[in-house]
Write a protein that holds these residues in place. Structure first.
Motif, PDB file in Angstrom:
ATOM      1  N   GLU A 223      -0.877  33.950  18.183  1.00  0.00           N
ATOM      2  CA  GLU A 223      -1.212  33.512  19.540  1.00  0.00           C
ATOM      3  C   GLU A 223      -0.151  32.548  20.082  1.00  0.00           C
ATOM      4  O   GLU A 223       0.222  32.629  21.262  1.00  0.00           O
ATOM      5  CB  GLU A 223      -2.580  32.841  19.547  1.00  0.00           C
ATOM      6  N   THR A 224       0.330  31.655  19.221  1.00  0.00           N
ATOM      7  CA  THR A 224       1.379  30.719  19.645  1.00  0.00           C
ATOM      8  C   THR A 224       2.656  31.467  20.004  1.00  0.00           C
ATOM      9  O   THR A 224       3.285  31.185  21.037  1.00  0.00           O
ATOM     10  CB  THR A 224       1.665  29.691  18.529  1.00  0.00           C
ATOM     11  N   LEU A 225       3.046  32.423  19.168  1.00  0.00           N
ATOM     12  CA  LEU A 225       4.241  33.220  19.457  1.00  0.00           C
ATOM     13  C   LEU A 225       4.078  33.998  20.759  1.00  0.00           C
ATOM     14  O   LEU A 225       5.029  34.123  21.538  1.00  0.00           O
ATOM     15  CB  LEU A 225       4.522  34.186  18.305  1.00  0.00           C
ATOM     16  N   PHE A 226       2.868  34.501  21.005  1.00  0.00           N
ATOM     17  CA  PHE A 226       2.598  35.244  22.248  1.00  0.00           C
ATOM     18  C   PHE A 226       2.757  34.338  23.460  1.00  0.00           C
ATOM     19  O   PHE A 226       3.444  34.692  24.430  1.00  0.00           O
ATOM     20  CB  PHE A 226       1.179  35.822  22.200  1.00  0.00           C
ATOM     21  N   MET A 227       2.114  33.154  23.408  1.00  0.00           N
ATOM     22  CA  MET A 227       2.189  32.217  24.537  1.00  0.00           C
ATOM     23  C   MET A 227       3.622  31.816  24.834  1.00  0.00           C
ATOM     24  O   MET A 227       4.090  31.862  25.981  1.00  0.00           O
ATOM     25  CB  MET A 227       1.362  30.965  24.234  1.00  0.00           C
ATOM     26  N   VAL A 228       4.334  31.410  23.775  1.00  0.00           N
ATOM     27  CA  VAL A 228       5.709  30.942  23.946  1.00  0.00           C
ATOM     28  C   VAL A 228       6.612  32.091  24.381  1.00  0.00           C
ATOM     29  O   VAL A 228       7.477  31.928  25.260  1.00  0.00           O
ATOM     30  CB  VAL A 228       6.226  30.306  22.641  1.00  0.00           C
ATOM     31  N   GLY A 229       6.420  33.275  23.790  1.00  0.00           N
ATOM     32  CA  GLY A 229       7.265  34.425  24.118  1.00  0.00           C
ATOM     33  C   GLY A 229       7.140  34.849  25.578  1.00  0.00           C
ATOM     34  O   GLY A 229       8.143  35.041  26.268  1.00  0.00           O
ATOM     35  N   ILE A 230       5.895  34.971  26.059  1.00  0.00           N
ATOM     36  CA  ILE A 230       5.666  35.365  27.458  1.00  0.00           C
ATOM     37  C   ILE A 230       6.256  34.324  28.411  1.00  0.00           C
ATOM     38  O   ILE A 230       6.940  34.656  29.387  1.00  0.00           O
ATOM     39  CB  ILE A 230       4.158  35.537  27.732  1.00  0.00           C
ATOM     40  N   SER A 231       5.990  33.061  28.126  1.00  0.00           N
ATOM     41  CA  SER A 231       6.477  31.978  28.997  1.00  0.00           C
ATOM     42  C   SER A 231       7.992  31.924  29.011  1.00  0.00           C
ATOM     43  O   SER A 231       8.614  31.673  30.050  1.00  0.00           O
ATOM     44  CB  SER A 231       5.918  30.629  28.518  1.00  0.00           C
ATOM     45  N   LEU A 232       8.593  32.187  27.857  1.00  0.00           N
ATOM     46  CA  LEU A 232      10.052  32.158  27.764  1.00  0.00           C
ATOM     47  C   LEU A 232      10.678  33.296  28.564  1.00  0.00           C
ATOM     48  O   LEU A 232      11.694  33.101  29.249  1.00  0.00           O
ATOM     49  CB  LEU A 232      10.468  32.249  26.297  1.00  0.00           C
ATOM     50  N   LEU A 233      10.074  34.477  28.484  1.00  0.00           N
ATOM     51  CA  LEU A 233      10.580  35.617  29.251  1.00  0.00           C
ATOM     52  C   LEU A 233      10.506  35.344  30.756  1.00  0.00           C
ATOM     53  O   LEU A 233      11.445  35.655  31.502  1.00  0.00           O
ATOM     54  CB  LEU A 233       9.781  36.875  28.906  1.00  0.00           C
ATOM     55  N   ILE A 234       9.393  34.762  31.194  1.00  0.00           N
ATOM     56  CA  ILE A 234       9.242  34.430  32.618  1.00  0.00           C
ATOM     57  C   ILE A 234      10.233  33.337  33.018  1.00  0.00           C
ATOM     58  O   ILE A 234      10.826  33.391  34.105  1.00  0.00           O
ATOM     59  CB  ILE A 234       7.794  34.005  32.915  1.00  0.00           C
ATOM     60  N   ALA A 235      10.450  32.368  32.120  1.00  0.00           N
ATOM     61  CA  ALA A 235      11.421  31.303  32.403  1.00  0.00           C
ATOM     62  C   ALA A 235      12.826  31.869  32.559  1.00  0.00           C
ATOM     63  O   ALA A 235      13.585  31.435  33.435  1.00  0.00           O
ATOM     64  CB  ALA A 235      11.394  30.263  31.287  1.00  0.00           C
TER      65      ALA A 235
END
Length: 221
Positions: free
Chosen positions: A19-31
């Motif tokens: 879940e942490t990897l998912f949250m960080v991964g999605i946010s990073l892609l949008i960033a």
């Protein structure tokens, strides 16, 4: 924490890690998708640059600074109605990714802007002198020259998002922060808390090593 407890919590730890990897991964892609263009606009619209636009620069700078000045937990609460409107829920890693993305975009945009400022102005002036169009200067001069700094900024953003995701977990966002609160804090189990801290430290080290390696690989100096 005993071995039996660790084995019992292992499925929850794996789920929290994902879940942490998912949250960080999605946010990073949008960033990346939004932050890089904003960072470029902040740079090229500044005074003395080839696409100077003081109004645009002032507005973008004000919005970026305003969002960055809000503590993440307060930003998370403020964006609950927006998150609910977009996803229909305010609970879970997908919901946490919304405020994480909003926090990451201006943070990374400023880091991109800072990296672009390190590009040799002589190279930019030479491109302008030969009549290169703004988009060509951005694509063929600015981004290649600032690539190493942009990657380093991405590493810093990812590590910051990891800390923010742990905070999001304390209010129902899931992930490692949620695990630490539910199984560590509420149950007074320091072993779980220490384990989650070790997990976060390991993740930060891995992200930093990968980021440093990638930045060195593209560094032209």
């Amino acid at each position: 924490m005993s071995i039996d407890t660790l084995v019992e919590l292992l499925p929850d730890m794996i789920k929290a890690f994902k879940e942490t990897l998912f949250m960080v991964g999605i946010s990073l892609l949008i960033a990346i998708a939004v932050g890089i263009p904003i960072g470029i606009l902040l740079f090229v619209s500044d005074k003395g640059l080839f696409s100077e636009n003081r109004l645009l620069n002032t507005v973008l700078g004000f919005v970026a600074n305003m969002i960055r000045s809000i503590p993440f937990l307060i930003l998370l609460v403020l964006l609950l109605p927006v998150t609910d409107w977009i996803l229909g829920t305010t609970i879970g890693p997908a919901a946490a990714a919304v405020p994480l993305s909003v926090a990451a975009i201006p943070f990374y945009a400023r880091l991109v802007e800072s990296s672009l400022r390190e590009v040799n102005k002589g190279v930019i002036e030479a491109a302008v002198a030969v009549g290169a169009k703004p988009w060509l200067i951005i694509k063929d001069v600015l981004l290649p020259e600032a690539k190493s700094g942009i990657i380093s900024g991405l590493t810093i953003t990812a590590i910051s998002l990891l800390g923010f995701s742990a905070m999001a977990g304390t209010v129902g966002g899931g992930g490692i922060g949620d695990l630490a609160i539910r199984f560590g804090y509420y149950r007074y189990d320091n072993g779980v808390l220490f384990t989650t801290v070790i997990l976060l430290i390991a993740l930060v080290q891995i992200i930093q090593l990968i980021g440093d390696w990638a930045a060195r690989r593209v560094d032209k100096r």
